[in-house]
Write a protein that holds these residues in place. Structure first.
Motif, PDB file in Angstrom:
ATOM      1  N   GLU A 236       0.812  -1.209   0.000  1.00 34.21           N
ATOM      2  CA  GLU A 236       0.000   0.000   0.000  1.00 34.21           C
ATOM      3  C   GLU A 236       0.852   1.268   0.000  1.00 34.21           C
ATOM      4  O   GLU A 236       0.504   2.246  -0.667  1.00 34.21           O
ATOM      5  CB  GLU A 236      -0.936   0.001   1.210  1.00 34.21           C
ATOM      6  N   ASP A 237       1.949   1.247   0.736  1.00 32.58           N
ATOM      7  CA  ASP A 237       2.816   2.435   0.787  1.00 32.58           C
ATOM      8  C   ASP A 237       3.431   2.728  -0.576  1.00 32.58           C
ATOM      9  O   ASP A 237       3.481   3.887  -1.012  1.00 32.58           O
ATOM     10  CB  ASP A 237       3.916   2.239   1.828  1.00 32.58           C
ATOM     11  N   ALA A 238       3.891   1.665  -1.241  1.00 34.66           N
ATOM     12  CA  ALA A 238       4.477   1.859  -2.572  1.00 34.66           C
ATOM     13  C   ALA A 238       3.419   2.338  -3.560  1.00 34.66           C
ATOM     14  O   ALA A 238       3.699   3.180  -4.414  1.00 34.66           O
ATOM     15  CB  ALA A 238       5.095   0.547  -3.060  1.00 34.66           C
ATOM     16  N   ALA A 239       2.187   1.809  -3.430  1.00 35.11           N
ATOM     17  CA  ALA A 239       1.103   2.246  -4.309  1.00 35.11           C
ATOM     18  C   ALA A 239       0.785   3.721  -4.087  1.00 35.11           C
ATOM     19  O   ALA A 239       0.535   4.469  -5.038  1.00 35.11           O
ATOM     20  CB  ALA A 239      -0.138   1.389  -4.064  1.00 35.11           C
ATOM     21  N   ARG A 240       0.824   4.152  -2.835  1.00 36.61           N
ATOM     22  CA  ARG A 240       0.561   5.565  -2.528  1.00 36.61           C
ATOM     23  C   ARG A 240       1.659   6.448  -3.120  1.00 36.61           C
ATOM     24  O   ARG A 240       1.373   7.524  -3.675  1.00 36.61           O
ATOM     25  CB  ARG A 240       0.474   5.758  -1.023  1.00 36.61           C
ATOM     26  N   MET A 241       2.905   6.003  -3.015  1.00 37.34           N
ATOM     27  CA  MET A 241       4.027   6.773  -3.547  1.00 37.34           C
ATOM     28  C   MET A 241       3.968   6.862  -5.073  1.00 37.34           C
ATOM     29  O   MET A 241       4.449   7.837  -5.659  1.00 37.34           O
ATOM     30  CB  MET A 241       5.354   6.133  -3.129  1.00 37.34           C
ATOM     31  N   SER A 242       3.345   5.880  -5.704  1.00 37.95           N
ATOM     32  CA  SER A 242       3.251   5.890  -7.166  1.00 37.95           C
ATOM     33  C   SER A 242       2.081   6.733  -7.669  1.00 37.95           C
ATOM     34  O   SER A 242       1.870   6.842  -8.873  1.00 37.95           O
ATOM     35  CB  SER A 242       3.117   4.463  -7.695  1.00 37.95           C
ATOM     36  N   GLY A 243       1.328   7.334  -6.768  1.00 36.23           N
ATOM     37  CA  GLY A 243       0.269   8.243  -7.167  1.00 36.23           C
ATOM     38  C   GLY A 243      -1.132   7.666  -7.161  1.00 36.23           C
ATOM     39  O   GLY A 243      -2.085   8.346  -7.553  1.00 36.23           O
ATOM     40  N   ILE A 244      -1.284   6.424  -6.721  1.00 37.43           N
ATOM     41  CA  ILE A 244      -2.614   5.822  -6.669  1.00 37.43           C
ATOM     42  C   ILE A 244      -3.398   6.434  -5.500  1.00 37.43           C
ATOM     43  O   ILE A 244      -2.886   6.549  -4.384  1.00 37.43           O
ATOM     44  CB  ILE A 244      -2.517   4.296  -6.498  1.00 37.43           C
ATOM     45  N   LYS A 245      -4.634   6.813  -5.756  1.00 32.32           N
ATOM     46  CA  LYS A 245      -5.490   7.367  -4.711  1.00 32.32           C
ATOM     47  C   LYS A 245      -6.089   6.212  -3.914  1.00 32.32           C
ATOM     48  O   LYS A 245      -7.150   5.668  -4.255  1.00 32.32           O
ATOM     49  CB  LYS A 245      -6.578   8.241  -5.327  1.00 32.32           C
ATOM     50  N   ILE A 246      -5.399   5.844  -2.845  1.00 34.61           N
ATOM     51  CA  ILE A 246      -5.734   4.646  -2.085  1.00 34.61           C
ATOM     52  C   ILE A 246      -7.159   4.700  -1.538  1.00 34.61           C
ATOM     53  O   ILE A 246      -7.942   3.762  -1.689  1.00 34.61           O
ATOM     54  CB  ILE A 246      -4.741   4.451  -0.923  1.00 34.61           C
TER      55      ILE A 246
END
Length: 358
Positions: A236-246
């Motif tokens: 989840e952290d990597a997804a957030r850093m990649s710009g995904i709106k969690i």
């Protein structure tokens, strides 16, 4: 240097070997299970589980049993499609069975006929308002609306208040079951219109299940939505850093799961021609077990709708197999409990193997 340790582009030949898809292992388990019931039936009952043994019925396979198996799992399978997406995204949903119960009651009340055998429908909730004999689109939209609202509440609580998914959906499970009982003061709601009853007639539940499974398998595989599900579930952290709106994505995932539970409610109440507050009890656990048996990781980031469909068939084969062996229904409940625990143990074992392999 040996061939096994060196290859093109610096990659070893061993590294280039692609493992079997997880779905293949699940399918193999299904085949073994069917073979086991077939063998037990031949040895101890002198009958066949899979093949037709009646002289007055044509056909190689026992088509009636095959239809029963797929019908038994199709409604819970629809729920499992939504649950699969939730788990892949790193969450859990304990509310889907209760959403089925509440949605079935509410939707059926908008699908009732005005008269039964020439007399006013004694169970019509809204006959005084003239809300009877409505077009089938009305109860369908009402059902989808109920599922959407429940899913949005789940998603909002999880995404924006940071309540653990277990607690948020547990609260919805209790609340939705209470709504199902309150809606008609615990009384069943019956006598739907012919158009509503047609939704669950014959093999229509199977058609709906398979159609939704194909649709969401394609969505998870080829769309941005699917890629975001796997990314969030994996890290989840990597997804957030990649710009995904969690947060937004989690709300969407739970909303879809709620809508699919509502569709299952429509199919179930249509098939039974009645809605009762107790509908959908334990469906959420069956759906979770189907997903995990099908290779979906409870840790998130792994799984597929195809695997869940095969997992649901395993469930159906076990239930039908126990009936074939003339074992009492309470044994089936015991075995289902063992399957649920075993599915979690299997998932943990797969996680440890992957960790060691990494």
């Amino acid at each position: 240097m040996s061939q096994t340790s060196h290859g093109i582009g610096g990659l070893s030949y061993d590294a280039k070997k692609r493992p079997w898809p997880a779905e293949f292992n699940v399918f193999l388990a299904l085949v073994i299970l069917v073979a086991a019931f077939e063998l037990i039936g031949r040895v101890f009952l002198g009958d066949s589980f899979l093949f037709n043994t009646r002289e007055n019925v044509s056909g190689l396979f026992n088509e009636q049993r095959l239809q029963i198996i797929i019908l038994q799992v199709s409604i819970v399978g629809i729920i499992a499609i939504g649950v699969t997406q939730v788990i892949i995204c790193g969450g859990i949903d304990l509310s889907s069975g209760s959403i089925v119960g509440a949605t079935a009651m509410i939707a059926m009340s908008f699908a009732q006929v005005a008269t039964v055998n020439g007399n006013p429908n004694p169970k019509a909730m809204f006959i005084d308002y003239g809300w009877t004999d409505l077009p089938v689109i009305v109860p369908l939209l009402v059902a989808i609306g109920c599922g959407l609202i429940a899913g949005l509440i789940n998603g909002f609580l999880i995404a924006y208040t940071r309540i653990p998914p277990f607690i948020a959906t547990l609260g919805m499970m209790v609340t939705a079951r209470g709504i199902a009982k309150w809606w008609s003061k615990g009384q069943p709601i019956s006598f739907p219109t012919d158009s509503f009853a047609a939704i669950g007639k014959g093999l229509m539940p199977v058609v709906i299940f398979i159609s939704l499974a194909i649709l969401f398998q394609l969505i998870l595989t080829y769309t941005k939505y699917g890629k975001h599900c796997y990314a969030i579930g994996s890290n989840e952290d990597a997804a957030r850093m990649s710009g995904i709106k969690i947060a937004n994505h989690k709300v969407l995932v739970y909303a879809i799961a709620g809508i699919l539970a509502a569709i299952a409610a429509v199919v179930l109440s249509s098939k039974n021609l009645t809605a009762q507050a107790g509908m959908g009890v334990m469906y959420e656990l069956d759906a979770i077990a189907m997903a995990v048996i099908g290779g979906v990781s409870l840790s998130g980031g792994r799984g597929s709708i195809i695997g869940t469909v095969i997992g649901s068939l395993i469930f159906g084969v076990i239930i039908s197999g126990f009936t074939f062996l003339r074992l009492d229904a309470y044994y089936q409940e015991m075995v289902k409990g063992v399957i649920i625990v075993g599915a979690v143990v299997l998932d943990q074992w797969r996680q440890r193997r992957r960790a060691i392999g990494a």
